[in-house]
Design an enzyme around this catalytic site. Structure first.
Site, PDB file in Angstrom:
ATOM      1  N   LYS A 132      46.484  36.248  33.350  1.00  0.00           N
ATOM      2  CA  LYS A 132      46.462  36.567  34.777  1.00  0.00           C
ATOM      3  C   LYS A 132      45.076  36.297  35.352  1.00  0.00           C
ATOM      4  O   LYS A 132      44.934  35.697  36.424  1.00  0.00           O
ATOM      5  CB  LYS A 132      46.838  38.029  35.002  1.00  0.00           C
ATOM      6  CG  LYS A 132      46.729  38.481  36.467  1.00  0.00           C
ATOM      7  CD  LYS A 132      46.631  39.973  36.609  1.00  0.00           C
ATOM      8  CE  LYS A 132      45.279  40.479  36.165  1.00  0.00           C
ATOM      9  NZ  LYS A 132      45.094  41.927  36.394  1.00  0.00           N
ATOM     10  N   SER A 133      44.046  36.746  34.647  1.00  0.00           N
ATOM     11  CA  SER A 133      42.682  36.607  35.161  1.00  0.00           C
ATOM     12  C   SER A 133      42.310  35.144  35.347  1.00  0.00           C
ATOM     13  O   SER A 133      41.701  34.768  36.359  1.00  0.00           O
ATOM     14  CB  SER A 133      41.696  37.282  34.203  1.00  0.00           C
ATOM     15  OG  SER A 133      41.960  38.662  34.090  1.00  0.00           O
ATOM     16  N   SER A 143      33.861  47.741  39.884  1.00  0.00           N
ATOM     17  CA  SER A 143      34.679  46.638  39.391  1.00  0.00           C
ATOM     18  C   SER A 143      33.868  45.348  39.377  1.00  0.00           C
ATOM     19  O   SER A 143      33.202  45.016  40.366  1.00  0.00           O
ATOM     20  CB  SER A 143      35.915  46.441  40.266  1.00  0.00           C
ATOM     21  OG  SER A 143      36.623  45.281  39.889  1.00  0.00           O
ATOM     22  N   GLN A 168      35.181  42.592  39.635  1.00  0.00           N
ATOM     23  CA  GLN A 168      35.862  41.712  40.582  1.00  0.00           C
ATOM     24  C   GLN A 168      35.119  41.621  41.905  1.00  0.00           C
ATOM     25  O   GLN A 168      35.246  40.629  42.628  1.00  0.00           O
ATOM     26  CB  GLN A 168      37.289  42.192  40.822  1.00  0.00           C
ATOM     27  CG  GLN A 168      38.184  42.108  39.600  1.00  0.00           C
ATOM     28  CD  GLN A 168      39.481  42.892  39.772  1.00  0.00           C
ATOM     29  OE1 GLN A 168      39.638  43.626  40.746  1.00  0.00           O
ATOM     30  NE2 GLN A 168      40.396  42.740  38.830  1.00  0.00           N
ATOM     31  N   GLU A 220      40.539  47.454  30.292  1.00  0.00           N
ATOM     32  CA  GLU A 220      41.980  47.218  30.451  1.00  0.00           C
ATOM     33  C   GLU A 220      42.749  47.446  29.152  1.00  0.00           C
ATOM     34  O   GLU A 220      43.972  47.635  29.173  1.00  0.00           O
ATOM     35  CB  GLU A 220      42.232  45.798  30.951  1.00  0.00           C
ATOM     36  CG  GLU A 220      41.776  44.714  29.986  1.00  0.00           C
ATOM     37  CD  GLU A 220      41.472  43.408  30.692  1.00  0.00           C
ATOM     38  OE1 GLU A 220      42.109  42.404  30.348  1.00  0.00           O
ATOM     39  OE2 GLU A 220      40.608  43.399  31.591  1.00  0.00           O
ATOM     40  N   ARG A 225      50.004  48.794  32.561  1.00  0.00           N
ATOM     41  CA  ARG A 225      49.441  49.156  31.247  1.00  0.00           C
ATOM     42  C   ARG A 225      50.026  50.469  30.732  1.00  0.00           C
ATOM     43  O   ARG A 225      50.072  50.698  29.525  1.00  0.00           O
ATOM     44  CB  ARG A 225      47.915  49.282  31.337  1.00  0.00           C
ATOM     45  CG  ARG A 225      47.194  48.032  31.810  1.00  0.00           C
ATOM     46  CD  ARG A 225      47.205  46.921  30.794  1.00  0.00           C
ATOM     47  NE  ARG A 225      46.512  45.741  31.308  1.00  0.00           N
ATOM     48  CZ  ARG A 225      46.633  44.518  30.833  1.00  0.00           C
ATOM     49  NH1 ARG A 225      47.437  44.295  29.806  1.00  0.00           N
ATOM     50  NH2 ARG A 225      45.978  43.512  31.362  1.00  0.00           N
TER      51      ARG A 225
END
Length: 432
Positions: free
Chosen positions: A25-26, A167, A169, A319, A391
């Site tokens: 996904k990343s 984060s 991100q 994660e 998750r």
């Protein structure tokens, strides 16, 4: 509507399985951003098709990017970015942090919103940073979703300071769009350590692979303005999504192989090699992929798994925490997982959720200021709530291998990153 409860299957024999995993996904969502901003078409090979990646593709389409499917691959044709547009980020951290800098490059208004929980996730730092770089964003002073980006077709860029302790991100989002900013960008982080550093290394490497000039120092990243190349981008298997499958080998005393595991990668999930070895797994990597072998088997109660607990700082691989916490609840000795206070701001407050759900099955998990302390105890069946968090479904499945009677709430939420999870999971529970 949420999907009905799923009865987590119990393992009656050691697993012996080969589990091919879909793409990361990343990497997929980074590749989509870079392809959208490139100066020529791109082909993304073996991308992940899931809710998070479809949300990213739909968001870029709304801005004028051509994205079509060619069998399992995506063909991306850059277009003139323009509004008005409405973007749904769902609950995807990569979309809510990577898309706004791209929207700032569009001409016209772009309204950005997502799931209710998305409005609680940290966005203030990137909104403030984009304003400092020349973007105009109306968020009603909330520093959170929903907001509107009022694009002028260009972003000045330059130097900016950001606290990305919530984060990684927040930094990656700025870096990925930076080659299209007029001055590029220099991002300096000030604050507690940035979590998930491997994801930043992934961003830097993928930018360089696309032709960007990137310099890095400690807590400092510089991206020069310039074109991004189109072409082919091959997506690796999602290594973080391997955690529960490889963990099944420990729980059942069996063997699981994930083919296509790269020899070198920036994916945080590669840390599973060392983490599972610390718990007593046999871990080998070769031409067939990564293979994990267990020696015990939990016998269905927890706390008698034939493998040991884990004392680890998971700051860079947060994660993996839900699955590792579930595995630790089935181990022979206590575990201490630290460096993960930032998980309180993920899809749900993952620390509180894990404490509540594992203890609800009879476990003994205590929340620490920055992590979890887990003392294995015999577990019982019951409903395991997932809080719209993929998750948590994976963690519940791990527990279910050893504990009969676990009913997993809303398993469909796993479609965020692994839509066919329950099909892939079936071989982990060998028939009686």
């Amino acid at each position: 509507m949420p999907s009905p409860h799923w009865s987590a299957p119990v393992a009656h024999a050691p697993v012996d399985a080969v589990v091919p995993l879909p793409g990361s996904k990343s990497m997929t969502n980074r590749a989509l951003i870079l392809a959208a901003l490139a100066d020529a078409p791109s082909r993304i090979i073996r991308p992940l098709h899931s809710r998070d990646t479809e949300l990213m593709a739909d968001a870029l389409r709304a801005l004028g990017v051509g994205i079509g499917e060619d069998f399992a691959d995506w063909q991306v044709v850059p277009g003139e970015l323009a509004g008005p547009a409405r973007v749904d980020v769902g609950l995807a951290g990569t979309v809510m942090r990577f898309l706004p800098p791209v929207a700032a490059l569009a001409s016209g208004e772009v309204a950005v919103d997502g799931d209710p929980r998305a409005r609680e996730r940290p966005m203030g730092p990137i909104i403030t940073a984009l304003r400092a770089l020349g973007a105009v964003i109306d968020d009603g002073g909330r520093g959170a979703l929903p907001f509107t980006v009022r694009g002028t077709g260009a972003v000045n860029g330059g130097r900016v300071v950001i606290d990305a302790s919530g984060s990684s991100q927040l930094v990656s989002g700025l870096l990925l769009a930076a080659p299209r900013f007029e001055k590029g960008v220099e991002v300096r982080h000030e604050g507690p350590p940035v979590p998930s550093a491997p994801h930043l290394a992934m961003t830097v490497q993928m930018l360089r692979d696309a032709g960007a000039s990137v310099e890095t120092e400690h807590d400092l990243w510089r991206v020069a303005p310039g074109p991004l190349r189109g072409g082919e981008r091959v997506i690796e298997p999602d290594l973080s999504n391997a955690a529960q499958f490889l963990g099944a080998a420990l729980v059942t005393g069996g063997r699981v192989t994930v083919p296509g595991w790269p020899g070198e990668t920036t994916q945080p999930g590669d840390a599973l090699r060392g983490l599972l070895a610390q718990m007593g797994a046999g871990v080998t990597h070769g031409p067939d992929g990564l293979t994990v072998r267990g020696s015990g088997g939990s016998g269905g109660s927890g706390g008698s798994g034939g493998f040991q607990g884990l004392d680890a700082d998971l700051h860079e691989v947060g994660e993996l925490t839900p699955v590792l916490a579930a595995l630790a609840a089935l181990a022979d000795s206590p575990s201490r997982l630290t460096g993960i206070a930032h998980l309180r701001g993920h899809e749900t407050d993952r620390l509180a959720a894990l404490v509540t759900e594992i203890n609800g099955l009879g476990g003994d998990v205590r929340e620490l200021p920055d992590g979890l302390e887990i003392n294995p105890r015999p577990l019982r069946g019951g409903v395991f709530r997932t809080y719209d968090d993929h998750r948590m479904v994976m963690a519940a499945a791990m527990l279910g291998l050893a504990v009969p009677g676990i009913e997993v709430e809303n398993p469909g939420t796993v479609g965020k990153t692994l839509p066919n999870f329950t099909e892939l999971w079936a071989p982990m529970a060998a028939p009686a």
